[in-house]
Design an enzyme around this catalytic site. Structure first.
Site, PDB file in Angstrom:
ATOM      1  N   GLY A  12      51.970  -5.154  56.007  1.00 50.72           N
ATOM      2  CA  GLY A  12      50.710  -4.426  55.997  1.00 50.72           C
ATOM      3  C   GLY A  12      50.893  -2.915  55.997  1.00 50.72           C
ATOM      4  N   ARG A  36      55.012 -14.279  55.951  1.00 54.49           N
ATOM      5  CA  ARG A  36      54.642 -15.536  55.295  1.00 54.49           C
ATOM      6  C   ARG A  36      55.418 -15.758  54.000  1.00 54.49           C
ATOM      7  NH1 ARG A  36      48.087 -15.382  56.290  1.00 54.49           N
ATOM      8  NH2 ARG A  36      48.395 -13.228  56.884  1.00 54.49           N
ATOM      9  N   ARG A  37      55.969 -14.687  53.474  1.00 58.17           N
ATOM     10  CA  ARG A  37      56.787 -14.806  52.262  1.00 58.17           C
ATOM     11  C   ARG A  37      58.051 -13.956  52.444  1.00 58.17           C
ATOM     12  NH1 ARG A  37      52.706 -11.134  51.142  1.00 58.17           N
ATOM     13  NH2 ARG A  37      53.396  -9.125  50.291  1.00 58.17           N
ATOM     14  N   LEU A  72      49.508  -7.415  62.715  1.00 60.62           N
ATOM     15  CA  LEU A  72      48.889  -8.390  61.824  1.00 60.62           C
ATOM     16  C   LEU A  72      47.376  -8.177  61.741  1.00 60.62           C
ATOM     17  CD1 LEU A  72      49.879 -10.905  60.237  1.00 60.62           C
ATOM     18  CD2 LEU A  72      49.189 -12.281  62.205  1.00 60.62           C
ATOM     19  N   GLY A  73      46.839  -8.390  60.557  1.00 58.87           N
ATOM     20  CA  GLY A  73      45.391  -8.247  60.400  1.00 58.87           C
ATOM     21  C   GLY A  73      44.963  -8.496  58.974  1.00 58.87           C
ATOM     22  N   TYR A 124      33.955  -8.199  63.840  1.00 55.75           N
ATOM     23  CA  TYR A 124      35.324  -7.675  63.794  1.00 55.75           C
ATOM     24  C   TYR A 124      35.683  -6.972  65.097  1.00 55.75           C
ATOM     25  CZ  TYR A 124      39.302  -4.779  62.406  1.00 55.75           C
ATOM     26  OH  TYR A 124      40.532  -4.173  62.346  1.00 55.75           O
ATOM     27  N   LYS A 128      38.459  -8.106  68.053  1.00 54.49           N
ATOM     28  CA  LYS A 128      39.493  -7.163  68.476  1.00 54.49           C
ATOM     29  C   LYS A 128      39.413  -6.933  69.983  1.00 54.49           C
ATOM     30  CE  LYS A 128      41.619  -6.144  64.640  1.00 54.49           C
ATOM     31  NZ  LYS A 128      43.055  -6.493  64.457  1.00 54.49           N
ATOM     32  N   LEU A 151      41.975   3.598  58.945  1.00 58.17           N
ATOM     33  CA  LEU A 151      43.366   3.728  58.509  1.00 58.17           C
ATOM     34  C   LEU A 151      43.423   4.057  57.024  1.00 58.17           C
ATOM     35  CD1 LEU A 151      44.951   0.676  60.362  1.00 58.17           C
ATOM     36  CD2 LEU A 151      45.444   3.091  60.798  1.00 58.17           C
ATOM     37  N   ARG A 160      40.225  -1.645  49.095  1.00 56.81           N
ATOM     38  CA  ARG A 160      39.101  -1.782  50.021  1.00 56.81           C
ATOM     39  C   ARG A 160      38.115  -0.644  49.765  1.00 56.81           C
ATOM     40  NH1 ARG A 160      42.043  -3.365  55.814  1.00 56.81           N
ATOM     41  NH2 ARG A 160      43.283  -5.106  55.018  1.00 56.81           N
TER      42      ARG A 160
END
Length: 216
Positions: A12, A36-37, A72-73, A124, A128, A151, A160
């Site tokens: 991330g 995950r990869r 993570l997010g 959200y 958190k 961020l 985004r």
């Protein structure tokens, strides 16, 4: 002092910069990234393990370390629903923290959010806040909760629109008296701050909010 660090969320915005900082950090001897990869790094200091976040208990042995950085997010759009987002932003992160605490990781650093509040009407910010409250009860010697504002930075294969608009408007708004401390921050700045926090001694629960994150 030589420490082994785990980074979750290493692909991330904050996590990718954090791995770069930890590679250069003299107080870190080894960096374990759980992804995950498969991810390759140009450093022998980093060891990558591919894990199934739905079955983290199967990877419990990987959580033997000194420091855990939890970055993570996801977003509702990327996850597909609030429920799917909560699975990543709350349940995955909580399971990671629980496994780390069980293996006596002494310092836990969590990327949370400005405005995190378990009683918030925003789903959200509520999740958190719930995560912040829950991990504080785990038996870590030291817990550092990082609560940045918007961020900024280039994300891997993800656009985004809200962040794009915010990156233009917020810096202008934050020029107004009293609003400067709410200004956006880059993922790299947060990563640098987290790395520096991990160098320092401390215990108990500590929060790093908004303007404090710019002071490395």
């Amino acid at each position: 002092m030589s420490n082994v660090a785990i980074v979750v969320g290493a692909t991330g915005l904050v996590g990718s910069h954090l791995v770069e900082e930890l590679i250069m950090a003299t107080h870190i001897s080894k960096v374990i990234t759980l992804t995950r990869r498969p991810i390759s790094y140009n450093s022998d200091k980093v060891v990558n393990h591919v894990v199934d976040f739905n079955h983290l208990a199967q990877h419990a042995a990987l959580f033997k370390a000194d420091i855990l950085f939890s970055c993570l997010g996801t977003t509702k759009k990327a996850a597909g629903s609030i429920a799917a987002q909560r699975k990543v932003d709350f349940y995955y992160q909580l399971k990671v923290a629980e496994l780390a605490a069980k293996h006596e990781v002494h310092h836990y650093l969590l990327v949370s959010s400005s405005g995190a509040n378990a009683n918030s009407g925003n789903a959200y910010l509520q999740m958190k806040g719930e995560l912040d409250n829950t991990v504080k009860e785990l038996p870590f010697k030291r817990i550092s909760i990082i609560q940045p504002s918007l961020l900024l930075g280039e994300r891997n294969n993800e656009f985004r629109i809200g962040e794009k608009l915010g990156s233009v408007l917020l810096p202008i708004l934050c020029m107004l008296p009293g609003l400067r401390k709410y200004r956006p921050i880059t993922g790299k700045q947060v990563a640098i701050k987290m790395c520096n926090i991990s160098k320092q001694s401390g215990d108990g629960v500590e929060y790093f909010r908004l303007d404090e994150l710019f002071n490395s």
